[in-house]
Design an enzyme around this catalytic site. Sequence first.
Site, mmCIF file in Angstrom:
data_model
loop_
_atom_site.group_PDB
_atom_site.id
_atom_site.type_symbol
_atom_site.label_atom_id
_atom_site.label_comp_id
_atom_site.label_asym_id
_atom_site.label_seq_id
_atom_site.Cartn_x
_atom_site.Cartn_y
_atom_site.Cartn_z
ATOM 1 N N SER A 101 -4.256 -14.750 -6.074
ATOM 2 C CA SER A 101 -5.622 -14.810 -6.614
ATOM 3 C C SER A 101 -6.218 -16.193 -6.410
ATOM 4 O O SER A 101 -5.511 -17.162 -6.123
ATOM 5 C CB SER A 101 -5.613 -14.489 -8.113
ATOM 6 N N LYS A 102 -7.524 -16.268 -6.583
ATOM 7 C CA LYS A 102 -8.234 -17.545 -6.424
ATOM 8 C C LYS A 102 -7.725 -18.592 -7.407
ATOM 9 O O LYS A 102 -7.766 -19.777 -7.147
ATOM 10 C CB LYS A 102 -9.744 -17.337 -6.610
ATOM 11 N N ARG A 103 -7.229 -18.114 -8.553
ATOM 12 C CA ARG A 103 -6.742 -19.039 -9.588
ATOM 13 C C ARG A 103 -5.495 -19.798 -9.130
ATOM 14 O O ARG A 103 -5.155 -20.829 -9.682
ATOM 15 C CB ARG A 103 -6.435 -18.283 -10.882
ATOM 16 N N SER A 104 -4.812 -19.268 -8.108
ATOM 17 C CA SER A 104 -3.574 -19.915 -7.660
ATOM 18 C C SER A 104 -3.846 -21.283 -7.031
ATOM 19 O O SER A 104 -2.955 -22.115 -6.925
ATOM 20 C CB SER A 104 -2.843 -19.033 -6.649
ATOM 21 N N GLY A 105 -5.095 -21.500 -6.596
ATOM 22 C CA GLY A 105 -5.437 -22.797 -6.011
ATOM 23 C C GLY A 105 -5.093 -22.920 -4.547
ATOM 24 O O GLY A 105 -5.406 -23.911 -3.912
#
Length: 483
Positions: free
Chosen positions: A254-258
């Site tokens: 996900s985008k949250r993983s960076g």
Amino acid sequence: MKKVRTRFAPSPTGRMHVGNLRTALYAYLIAKHEGGDFILRIEDTDQERYVEGAVDIIYRTLQKTGLIHDEGPDRDGGVGPYVQSERQAKGIYFEYAKQLIAKGEAYYCFCDKERLESLKTTVAGKEIALYDKKCLHLSKEEVEEKLAAGMPYVIRQNNPTEGTTTFADEIYGDITVDNAELDDMILIKSDGYPTYNFANVVDDHLMGITHVVRGNEYLSSSPKYNRLYEAFGWEVPVYVHCPLITDENHQKLSKRSGHSSFEDLIEQGFLTEAVVNFVGLLGWSPSDNQEIMSLEEMVKKFDYHHMSKSPAVFDYTKLKWMNGEYIKNMEFDAYYELALPYIRKVITKDYDLKKIAEMVKTRIEVFPDIEGHIDFFEELPDYDTQMYCHKKMKTNEESSLEVLREILPLLEAQEDYTNDALYQTLTAYVAEKGFKNGYVLWPVRTAVSGKQMTPAGATEIMEVLGKEESLRRIRIGIDKLSQ
């Protein structure tokens, strides 16, 4: 044999996700391995998700990664336009939807939002809404009357409700679904734009696409695509569905993983070539299990039949290792150009920055690592004298103090502060005293760096620091140990 033609058809919705980059890469590799064409098509029919500047990101990413398209919005190959909104403006999709209506394979639907909401049911905890074909049964006159009155409508695919549909995927094999599960999906939305599913099929056929590469989240839609191909009487392309990419915890990336987008990774100090190499191995490996490969080598080796069905894990540690290998093998000048901004972040003094860059070249995995390796050059950190103790070198605080006191006058007298000359002086002292090298070099390195781990030995560090700063740091070491 028919020429292989693949396409990458991204939506301009922001940065390019790693999954999208892999789709582009595999489509490129399949085409180029067979001497075929790789086409770029921009799918911008979902106007709500359109992000300003995202088309530029697509071009920039493909250019940077070396995935150069043979045809696209900027390279007309005779089957354009290559932007879906431009194709929509020419009425292409509406024309083909009307062909399906004439064949009884599609129909106008005038149901409002309220009625569609009422069709929703919950199955296994999921809310689904299968359309009940109400508008399929409208007479020709009723349809014309509603159209003349300007009633809003969509055009739906007319799927059978009995029997099964089977389609073949190169990775997952034959997949059969019950037709009762096939919803009458919308082909043309109420705003006149085609849905992603419909535009894809029409464009792939008109552009002569032979192999469709996409993520396995589209597996469930494939029977509907096949029914469209059959309804038109068109040849079905070869399907290659790529496995899901997960993080180390086996959750969808996900985008949250960076690190879910190509630009995230570049900003974190990864090299483009390493990212492309790593992404290429997310779901595929060559028969010889080679891991470090250039794009050209991947083109030669790529065989989509060797792709995996299992989810591919985005192993960040492995990517860092791979990036480190690429940095080690870089030409020095190219490496130095990329390393310099990170060196200048921590070093403002007039030191030989090329020498410092050389010290860390084989020790870093990503460029931001440089800062932590070299910050002691700018300023000696405050350190604990316990660092002078080393069992293997047989050093302790007392022995280190004795060594530093004895070598200080030798280093004060020394004029030549090059690495070789300094090393000669210190090893001559070692020989005279009958010590081992580490017994002397360990305390000297500790004094001049103030760090447990350094990218180079004592004399290399002193060459960069110069005579005055090296002596100042050794005197600080003596003071610390004396206390």
